[in-house]
Write a protein that holds these residues in place. Structure first.
Motif, PDB file in Angstrom:
ATOM      1  N   UNK A 117      32.376 -14.554   9.621  1.00 53.28           N
ATOM      2  CA  UNK A 117      32.334 -15.268   9.091  1.00 53.28           C
ATOM      3  C   UNK A 117      31.469 -15.995  10.386  1.00 53.28           C
ATOM      4  N   UNK A 118      30.155 -15.987   9.588  1.00 55.33           N
ATOM      5  CA  UNK A 118      29.025 -18.003   9.856  1.00 55.33           C
ATOM      6  C   UNK A 118      29.571 -19.224  10.090  1.00 55.33           C
ATOM      7  N   UNK A 119      28.803 -19.676  11.003  1.00 57.92           N
ATOM      8  CA  UNK A 119      29.520 -21.345  10.470  1.00 57.92           C
ATOM      9  C   UNK A 119      28.063 -22.372   9.957  1.00 57.92           C
ATOM     10  N   UNK A 120      29.517 -23.113   9.158  1.00 60.73           N
ATOM     11  CA  UNK A 120      28.847 -23.538   7.907  1.00 60.73           C
ATOM     12  C   UNK A 120      28.341 -25.435   9.137  1.00 60.73           C
ATOM     13  N   UNK A 121      27.314 -25.489   8.127  1.00 57.43           N
ATOM     14  CA  UNK A 121      26.921 -26.791   8.700  1.00 57.43           C
ATOM     15  C   UNK A 121      27.311 -28.092   8.360  1.00 57.43           C
ATOM     16  N   UNK A 122      27.641 -29.528   9.349  1.00 66.13           N
ATOM     17  CA  UNK A 122      28.712 -29.969   8.480  1.00 66.13           C
ATOM     18  C   UNK A 122      28.571 -31.004   7.442  1.00 66.13           C
ATOM     19  N   UNK A 123      27.063 -30.969   7.251  1.00 64.04           N
ATOM     20  CA  UNK A 123      26.705 -31.679   5.824  1.00 64.04           C
ATOM     21  C   UNK A 123      26.792 -30.426   4.678  1.00 64.04           C
ATOM     22  N   UNK A 124      27.034 -29.389   5.160  1.00 61.41           N
ATOM     23  CA  UNK A 124      27.185 -28.291   3.506  1.00 61.41           C
ATOM     24  C   UNK A 124      29.144 -28.391   3.358  1.00 61.41           C
ATOM     25  N   UNK A 125      29.669 -28.574   4.705  1.00 56.93           N
ATOM     26  CA  UNK A 125      31.504 -28.699   4.657  1.00 56.93           C
ATOM     27  C   UNK A 125      31.487 -29.837   4.017  1.00 56.93           C
ATOM     28  N   UNK A 126      30.358 -30.936   4.186  1.00 56.57           N
ATOM     29  CA  UNK A 126      31.220 -32.097   3.479  1.00 56.57           C
ATOM     30  C   UNK A 126      30.657 -32.002   1.880  1.00 56.57           C
ATOM     31  N   UNK A 127      29.588 -31.522   1.856  1.00 56.24           N
ATOM     32  CA  UNK A 127      29.528 -31.657   0.848  1.00 56.24           C
ATOM     33  C   UNK A 127      30.569 -30.609  -0.643  1.00 56.24           C
ATOM     34  N   UNK A 128      30.868 -29.662   0.233  1.00 56.44           N
ATOM     35  CA  UNK A 128      32.484 -29.229  -0.397  1.00 56.44           C
ATOM     36  C   UNK A 128      32.852 -29.827  -0.700  1.00 56.44           C
ATOM     37  N   UNK A 129      33.626 -30.564   0.041  1.00 56.17           N
ATOM     38  CA  UNK A 129      35.170 -30.848   0.662  1.00 56.17           C
ATOM     39  C   UNK A 129      34.695 -32.290  -0.215  1.00 56.17           C
ATOM     40  N   UNK A 130      34.556 -33.190   0.181  1.00 53.77           N
ATOM     41  CA  UNK A 130      34.807 -34.764  -0.005  1.00 53.77           C
ATOM     42  C   UNK A 130      35.158 -34.975  -0.965  1.00 53.77           C
ATOM     43  N   UNK A 131      34.289 -34.729  -2.199  1.00 61.90           N
ATOM     44  CA  UNK A 131      35.024 -34.781  -3.516  1.00 61.90           C
ATOM     45  C   UNK A 131      36.656 -34.199  -3.927  1.00 61.90           C
ATOM     46  N   UNK A 132      36.768 -32.776  -3.619  1.00 59.00           N
ATOM     47  CA  UNK A 132      37.785 -32.699  -3.529  1.00 59.00           C
ATOM     48  C   UNK A 132      38.881 -33.686  -2.896  1.00 59.00           C
ATOM     49  N   UNK A 133      39.014 -33.895  -2.315  1.00 63.82           N
ATOM     50  CA  UNK A 133      39.791 -34.787  -1.532  1.00 63.82           C
ATOM     51  C   UNK A 133      39.792 -36.167  -1.685  1.00 63.82           C
ATOM     52  N   UNK A 134      38.650 -36.578  -2.716  1.00 66.61           N
ATOM     53  CA  UNK A 134      39.003 -37.845  -3.218  1.00 66.61           C
ATOM     54  C   UNK A 134      39.345 -37.709  -4.259  1.00 66.61           C
ATOM     55  N   UNK A 135      38.991 -36.841  -5.251  1.00 67.45           N
ATOM     56  CA  UNK A 135      40.212 -36.813  -6.207  1.00 67.45           C
ATOM     57  C   UNK A 135      41.598 -36.266  -6.059  1.00 67.45           C
ATOM     58  N   UNK A 136      41.747 -36.220  -5.125  1.00 68.68           N
ATOM     59  CA  UNK A 136      43.141 -35.399  -5.397  1.00 68.68           C
ATOM     60  C   UNK A 136      43.862 -36.390  -4.680  1.00 68.68           C
ATOM     61  N   UNK A 137      42.995 -37.770  -3.907  1.00 65.06           N
ATOM     62  CA  UNK A 137      43.984 -38.720  -3.238  1.00 65.06           C
ATOM     63  C   UNK A 137      43.920 -39.459  -4.684  1.00 65.06           C
ATOM     64  N   UNK A 138      43.160 -39.802  -5.747  1.00 64.46           N
ATOM     65  CA  UNK A 138      43.155 -40.504  -6.582  1.00 64.46           C
ATOM     66  C   UNK A 138      44.277 -39.801  -7.681  1.00 64.46           C
ATOM     67  N   UNK A 139      44.555 -38.949  -8.143  1.00 68.53           N
ATOM     68  CA  UNK A 139      45.169 -37.940  -8.253  1.00 68.53           C
ATOM     69  C   UNK A 139      46.901 -37.506  -7.975  1.00 68.53           C
ATOM     70  N   UNK A 140      46.520 -37.849  -6.817  1.00 76.10           N
ATOM     71  CA  UNK A 140      47.931 -37.714  -6.240  1.00 76.10           C
ATOM     72  C   UNK A 140      48.042 -38.327  -4.904  1.00 76.10           C
ATOM     73  N   UNK A 141      48.018 -39.147  -5.137  1.00 76.50           N
ATOM     74  CA  UNK A 141      48.191 -40.916  -3.761  1.00 76.50           C
ATOM     75  C   UNK A 141      49.306 -40.061  -3.284  1.00 76.50           C
TER      76      UNK A 141
END
Length: 271
Positions: A58-82
């Motif tokens: 696999x090839x590296x993924x830039x930080x900006x793209x990783x952040x775009x992918x993961x932050x909405x999921x983490x934010x929603x998870x933290x709200x739904x399952x504190x």
């Protein structure tokens, strides 16, 4: 982090298009959250969110793209399952920083701090637990003829060096976890040898995470090519890991591994 109540199951949530077993299945926020809900219902103690595949080649993924992918999921998870623990699977401190701000509580770094010179300092400054994993080479090169004279001795030695580096950067001992890196720059027999000597890693004095889920070495051993057929094989390694003293297991299939871990834990307690 560990309350003495037994082994913890870390459910894998890859929000990537190219992970080896489930790439592309959970790229949308709805699909990712549905999978997280399923894993929590099946007994996951943690959800490990990653925005970069680390499969061989696999090839590296830039930080900006990783952040775009993961932050909405983490934010929603933290709200739904504190109360659920969330880890961020990344080698980049900027991604870890954004994830911690969004609600993640653990850094899972497959480079053990070698992929980003700032990672250990960030873990120390933020007082965030960090998982230090052993890998020979990078995802692009790690399966290009890996070699060890004694894989157990060499992996232990490398992890001890990374522990020293983490402590020197200011990471507290209680915030360090170790992962022998099954499948990361190892031949089939190397992986088997590591599994046969897990107690030696536990003896280093830090919690150990085991990640064998659906890994290719088991498919090679069993002559199976579909990673989805390796659920039972993975559960066997989870049970063996519990008996060796491993405290955390990173898996795709939570239900089977929860059952394996809980039964093995009851037996271990009886010993």
């Amino acid at each position: 982090m560990f309350n003495g109540q037994g082994p913890q199951i870390m459910g894998i949530l890859n929000v990537t298009p190219d992970s080896f077993s489930d790439g592309g299945r959970y790229c949308s926020l709805t699909a990712a959250l549905n999978q997280a809900e399923n894993m929590i219902a099946e007994g996951a103690d943690l959800i490990d969110v990653g925005g970069e595949s680390t499969r061989p080649g696999s090839s590296p993924v830039p930080a900006e793209e990783q952040i775009r992918r993961v932050i909405p999921v983490i934010t929603a998870l933290r709200t739904l399952h504190p109360n659920i623990s969330i880890s961020i699977d990344t080698t980049l401190s900027t991604v870890a920083d954004a994830a911690i701000l969004a609600g993640a509580r653990i850094i899972n770094d497959v480079s053990a701090g070698l992929g980003d010179a700032r990672m250990l300092e960030f873990a120390a400054a933020s007082r965030t637990p960090i998982i230090l994993m052993h890998a020979q080479g990078t995802p692009q090169t790690m399966q290009d003829n890996p070699y060890y004279a004694d894989v157990v001795v060499e992996v232990k030695s490398t992890l001890q060096l990374r522990v020293t580096a983490a402590l020197s950067a200011g990471v507290k001992p209680e915030n360090i976890l170790l992962d022998p890196g099954i499948g990361f720059g190892k031949r089939r027999q190397d992986n088997i040898d590591l599994l046969a000597h897990l107690a030696q890693f536990v003896a280093l004095g830090f919690p150990v995470l085991l990640g064998t889920s659906r890994k290719r070495f088991m498919g090679n051993l069993l002559k199976l090519t579909d990673p989805g057929e390796l659920v039972t094989a993975t559960a066997v390694t989870t049970a063996l890991g519990v008996m060796a003293g491993v405290q955390m297991f990173r898996v795709h299939d939570v239900k089977a591994n929860r059952q394996a871990a809980d039964v093995a834990w009851a037996i271990k307690q009886a010993q």
